[in-house]
Every structure is written in C-alpha cells, then in structure tokens.
Design an enzyme around this catalytic site. Structure first.
Site, PDB file in Angstrom:
ATOM      1  CB  SER A 175       4.057   0.374  -3.333  1.00  0.00           C
ATOM      2  OG  SER A 175       3.525  -0.913  -3.197  1.00  0.00           O
ATOM      3  CG  ASP A 196       8.873  -4.983  -0.202  1.00  0.00           C
ATOM      4  OD1 ASP A 196       7.820  -5.495   0.222  1.00  0.00           O
ATOM      5  OD2 ASP A 196       8.905  -3.924  -0.846  1.00  0.00           O
ATOM      6  CG  HIS A 222       6.093  -2.585   0.961  1.00  0.00           C
ATOM      7  ND1 HIS A 222       6.517  -2.800  -0.334  1.00  0.00           N
ATOM      8  CD2 HIS A 222       4.992  -1.799   0.858  1.00  0.00           C
ATOM      9  CE1 HIS A 222       5.701  -2.188  -1.174  1.00  0.00           C
ATOM     10  NE2 HIS A 222       4.775  -1.562  -0.476  1.00  0.00           N
TER      11      HIS A 222
END
Length: 689
Positions: A542, A628, A662
């Site tokens: 991320s 995501d 995600h």
C-alpha cells in the site's frame, strides 16, 4: 526463471498538463477496468508470472505445508464476556473462514471457558459460520459483526468481491432466523442504540468516502431510514459507535489533521447529536465516557496528545488529566467503571498506564527489550481486570488478563506454534541507522541463533499515516528464519513509532525522509555485517508499496530484490484526480498538487511511476487486486509496464488477484498459498540456501 518473454503493454500516449508541466502517460489506458484489452493484459501478466515462477513450485508447496503444519488449524480464541455470554471465534481444519460463537455464562463463574483441543465447546451457540456464508464465493469479508446490548440480535455485513461495499443483515439469535431488514451499499462498522431498537450505519460516496450516518429502526422499510448526519467537507470521513458504558452514541468525523465528535444519549436514538467541541484546523480529539464525565484525548497545544476530562453537561470544558509529555505519545484511552487504561508510545515501544481511583497512576511492565502490547477484547464496562494482547518478534501473540487488585498478569493463551517451536532458538535485536540528516532511525531484527552475516535479509517498511509497524510474531516468517534469514523492520519517519513529530517529519513536503530513512536502514544492515546488498530484499504494501517504488528508483544498488504489494506507485496521478477514491481525504497527508505547484513538483520528484529511468533495477515482484478500492490495480500495472519498457535489470513481475480487494485473498488457505509464493520468490531472489 522462464526464458519466455514477458507481455508488452501497448502504448497509447495521453497528455495531462498542470502548472505548465505537460506529462505524457502511455499506459493510462490500463485504468479502463471494463476494457477487454485491460483484462487480457492482466491475465497475460498472470500467465507470465506462473511460467516465470514455475521453478519455485516445489519450494512454494514446501513453504505452504510448513505454514500449515505449524498452525493449529482447529483453534479457538479466548472467550470475552459480555453480559450473560462468553463470545469467541474458532477455526476448523480444512475450512477457510472463522466460526463466530457464544456460550452462556455459568452463574457466579467469571473464568473464561477453556479451549480444550480448539473444537466446539459443549453447549455453544453458533452465531455466524463464515464458511457457510461464503458458500461457493472465492471471497468473503465481514465489515460488521455487532451483537445488540441485550444479546438478542446480531447485525453483520458482507462483501463478496473485495470492493468494500457491504450489505447489512440482521439475525434473531433466539430463533436463528434472519430478519427481512437488509441494507446494501454500506461501509465498515455500525452500532446499536442502547434499547436495541435501532441500528446506525455508515454510507460511502462514489469516491469510497464514508460520509453519511443513517438510522434504521428494525422492522421498518429501509426507504424510511433517517439521515442522521452528512459530512459535506470532502477531506473528512466519519464513523459511528457506542461507548463501552453504553450510555452514549458517538459520531466521529475526521480528516488527517482535524476531528469533530458528536454524542447522543444512547437511550434516545431518535434524538439529536450534540457537538463536543467544534472543529478547529489542526486539532484532533477523541471521546470516551465514564460516569459523569467524558475523557478527551487531544492535541490542542499538545503535539504528543494529552488526556483531559469534561463534564457530560459541558463537554467542551476540558481540564487536563494527563499533561503532555514530549517523550510520550498518548494513543488511546479505555474507560471502565472505576479506572482508566491509557495506551502510549515511548522510545519506539508501546506501553499501558493504569489510572485508578485513590491510587497513583502506574505503568504495566514487560520483560522483553522489543515488544508490542495493547488493550484488546474488553466489552464489559464493569470489571476488575483488563484484557491485553502482547507479542514480540520471538513471542507468539499472547492474551493476558491483568488483575487490578493484585497486579498479576494471567496468561490466558499464547498462539500455538506446532512442530516444536522454541523461542530460545531465536534472538531479537534493536539497531539504529543514521539518516542523511543525522536522525537516528530504529530497526527491529530477529534471526535464528547461530546465523552469521552477511545473511539473506528481508527488510520491511511502511512509513505513512502515523501508522506504526511494531515488532510482531509471524508463523510464516519462520520459513525464512529457519533458512538463515534475518528479518528486519525499519521504523522510518512517516510512521508513528517515535511520536507525532516522527510522523510530521515524513509527510507533505518532508515525505522524502521516509525513503531516505529506509535506504539508510538498508545500508546500515549491510555495513554492520547483518547482510549484503545483493541478499537484501525490501518488502512493503500500500503506502509501503510507494516506499518500495521510491527506494528502487533512489538506490537500486542497495537491494537484491523488491516485493511491492498493492503498491501506491502512481501517487501523483491519483492525488491529482479528486474523483478517484480517497483522493481528497489524502491531501492533508501528501499535499494538494492540483492547487499548489510546489507540492506538484515535490510529488513528481519522488512518485515511483514518474521516476523510472534507464538504470539497472533489482528484480521486482508487484502484487495487486482487481477490486482494490484503495490502491487501484492500474497503478502497479502501469509501473511494471514502464519498468519493462525503460529500465535495465529485473525481471519485473506483476500478479493480479482477479477476485479480491486491498487485503488480497480472504480465505486463510488461499492467503497462505499467496504468502508461500512471495516467500519462495524472496528466498530464490536472495540466493538463500
């Protein structure tokens, strides 16, 4: 490694101009998720990864079996008491998801039921079985699991694709029947009113920003649900909860730098929420309730936060309770009848302080030099003990009850590690690297005793949002340590490990400190003899994936390989587009390049996709998910395409989970297989034995 050539992304030049600067983006077409060419390209990349890593199939299967054999697959969490019930979850061998259960409390007995062999407890009631719920779906995420205060009803929400848009349903726990009420398109969380008649939930806008709180009265049409509060400032997001005392409903509205809290008597769900203190730019605060007062944790004139109290009749009148300290970051407060527990951070480590009526405040001590501790699993307001979670890099996740009257720490459970795991065979260390500006940056390390350097090493980093990567235990990591790896965490600026200033020095126009800190940590590990650059693999996800892309551009020679998971590598493009999910709320973290030419130039100077050059890069493995909503799949897809077209070195791999979000794959066996692939790639790339 396969000799087959990787896919080549087509080039379709697209221009964008900001502040007089024109950029040509030849891979912007990959943002078109519905375009068959996009899906075909991602599938071709997946096929290439399969072929390029086929030589790792044996190692991958071995590591998967190692993870599985060390994990107690049929297991049970430590039950937590709430009212007349013990609540817990358990897993069963061969099943992907947890099973949520409860067991009636035996009158007069406050001792948690013993888990035995981890199987079903006699007399248990299954509230929700994730395996039955998932059915044939390859993905399942629970966004809400909330039992009503009287224990009769369950609100839960599901997402079957990874989009983080959930549907709430309600279950009568006395009959086992689902109620007809069903609410689609909601965000995580939600809460009951104290009288259990009403459920409050959060809706998200098109940019995935939680911005509305609605009130649903059970048994009424959802079309009649009332909008309780709407946050119109696009920099803010909101959530709703119930204090542990169950006296107040709380709406918390926050940006990255400012917050505002509203409260309402939980017995009056149709009433109007009242503001505790009006928002002021730069002032963050949170609210907890105890007796006739609110507890306010805030940073008004207190960079590392202080704890104040205020009468419930005048919640804006704050009186200091724990004054600000420059060396201690106050992080949270938990209120119980008769005492408070405050979580804090000092010298890069977490801690717990107890404030009890009639006694001097004190801190709970722990023996290891590197560890993480926090309050967790305490639903009861009236209690004489506090549940805590504890772990270190050699100590598996542990659950303690801290008994206030005696000061005793009672170990209730330590995560089982099968196969004869012995923590004495491993050792953990704290090192300090020196950043280019002279700042000392802590590094936590663990290795097997007897391993001598330079050893293969995995260095993990994140460094954003004041999120701290504290020392933690991992069963999967043992597959590296037992092969002679050193595992290290770089506690770099942008995180919160060393207090609020640590975060401030790694955001906005100081963001590059995050990247140079990480490179300094990598070079320190090599210079100190722990590893060598060709055997050091960097890993992050991320915002930590942004870190991976930035350090690959900045110092490719310092790393033998890079793993970037759901990486935020096209940061400038995303932060320039306010229609993208979460962009506007992110401006307080990165700056607003749309309005500020200095921010634009600064971000353009470090964002990974913009700065790929014809230099020699280490092997890079990027992993993303098609659904995501936080870091869109096309960021790593574009990045890998540009690396292939521009850079030397590599190879550059892109794997896309076609049915996940995600967090990657949701089932535990699926997640283990994914981790086994990543670890086998790391071992192979680091030239480990």
């Amino acid at each position: 490694m396969s000799s087959e050539k990787p896919p080549v992304a087509k080039r379709v030049p697209m221009e964008r101009t900001h502040h007089g600067d024109t950029v040509i983006d030849e891979y912007a077409w990959l943002a078109a998720k519905e375009d068959p060419d996009t899906i075909a390209y991602l599938e071709a990349e997946n096929a290439y990864v399969e072929k390029a890593t086929a030589h790792l199939d044996g190692l991958k299967e071995t590591i998967f079996q190692e993870i599985r054999s060390r994990t107690q697959e049929t297991d049970l969490s430590v039950p937590s008491r709430k009212g007349d019930w013990w609540y817990y979850s358990r897993t069963e061998e061969g099943k992907q998801y947890g099973i949520h259960c409860r067991l009636a409390v035996t009158p007069g007995d406050n001792t948690p039921p013993q888990p035995g062999d981890g199987g079903p407890l006699p007399g248990e009631q299954v509230l929700l079985d994730g395996n039955e719920l998932a059915g044939d779906s390859p993905f399942l995420s629970l966004g809400t699991f909330d039992v009503s205060p009287d224990g009769r009803l369950l609100a839960y929400s599901t997402d079957f694709e990874g989009s983080e848009r959930f549907t709430i349903r309600f279950k009568d726990l006395e009959t086992g029947e689902l109620l007809p009420d069903e609410i689609p398109g909601v965000f995580y969380g939600g809460t009951w009113s104290a009288d259990c008649s009403t459920f409050f939930y959060t809706k998200i806008d098109e940019a995935w920003r939680p911005y509305q709180i609605h009130r649903h009265v059970l048994g009424t049409p959802t079309a009649d649900d009332v909008l309780v509060y709407e946050e119109t400032d696009e920099r803010f997001w909101i959530g709703v909860g119930l204090t542990r005392s169950e006296r107040y409903l709380v709406i918390h509205s926050s940006s990255k730098i400012t917050s505002e809290v509203r409260v309402l008597d939980a017995l009056d769900p149709a009433g109007e929420f009242q503001v505790v203190a009006p928002r002021r730019p730069g002032v963050e605060y949170s609210v907890e309730h105890q007796g006739d007062r609110f507890l306010i944790l805030h940073n008004d004139g207190a960079e590392n936060f202080e704890l104040a109290e205020a009468p419930v009749t005048d919640p804006g009148a704050w009186t200091p309770l724990i004054p600000h300290r420059a060396d201690t970051r106050l992080e949270d407060v938990d209120a119980f009848e008769g005492f408070l527990v405050v979580g804090f951070r000092r010298d890069g480590l977490t801690g717990v302080r107890v404030l009890r009526e009639g006694r001097e405040p004190y801190e709970v001590s722990f023996p290891e030099p590197v560890y993480a501790v926090g309050v967790a699993g305490n639903p009861e307001y009236v209690t004489d003990r506090v549940r805590m979670g504890y772990t270190s890099m050699v100590t598996p996740s542990s659950v303690y009850d801290y008994v206030l009257d005696t000061g005793e720490l009672v170990l209730l459970k330590r995560q089982p590690v099968l196969g004869g795991y012995d923590p004495e065979r491993y050792e953990q260390h704290r090192e300090w690297a020196t950043a280019p500006d002279g700042t000392r940056v802590p590094i936590s390390l663990v290795k097997k005793k007897g391993v001598e350097g330079p050893a293969p090493c995995l260095l993990y980093g994140y460094g954003s949002y004041e999120s701290s990567t504290d020392p933690y235990f991992s069963i999967a990591r043992l597959s590296l340590l037992d092969r002679g790896f050193v595992f290290a965490i770089a506690h770099i600026r942008g995180g919160g490990e060393m207090g609020r200033q640590w975060y401030e020095q790694g955001k906005l126009l100081q963001k590059k400190n995050t990247f140079t800190d990480f490179v300094a940590c990598a070079r320190h590990l090599a210079d100190a003899g722990w590893t060598s650059p060709d055997r050091l693999i960097a890993r992050g996800g991320s915002a930590g994936g942004l870190l991976m892309g930035a350090v690959a551009n900045l110092a490719p020679e310092a790393f033998g390989g890079v793993v970037a998971q759901v990486p935020f590598v096209d940061a400038l493009t995303t932060i320039l587009d306010p229609s993208m999910p979460l962009t506007v709320t992110e401006w307080d973290e990165w700056g607003n390049p749309l309005e500020d030419p200095e921010v634009y130039a600064y971000m353009k100077s470090y964002t990974p996709y913009e700065n790929v050059t014809r230099q020699t890069y280490p092997p890079i493995f990027a992993i993303t998910s098609l659904n995501d909503t936080r870091v869109l799949y096309h960021e790593p897809a574009k990045w890998i395409a540009r690396l292939r077209a521009t850079a030397e070195g590599g190879p550059f791999l892109l794997k896309t989970e076609m049915g996940a979000g995600h967090g990657g794959r949701s089932g535990r066996y699926d997640a283990w297989r994914e981790e086994a692939l990543v670890l086998s790639w790391i071992i192979d790339t680091a030239k480990a034995a």
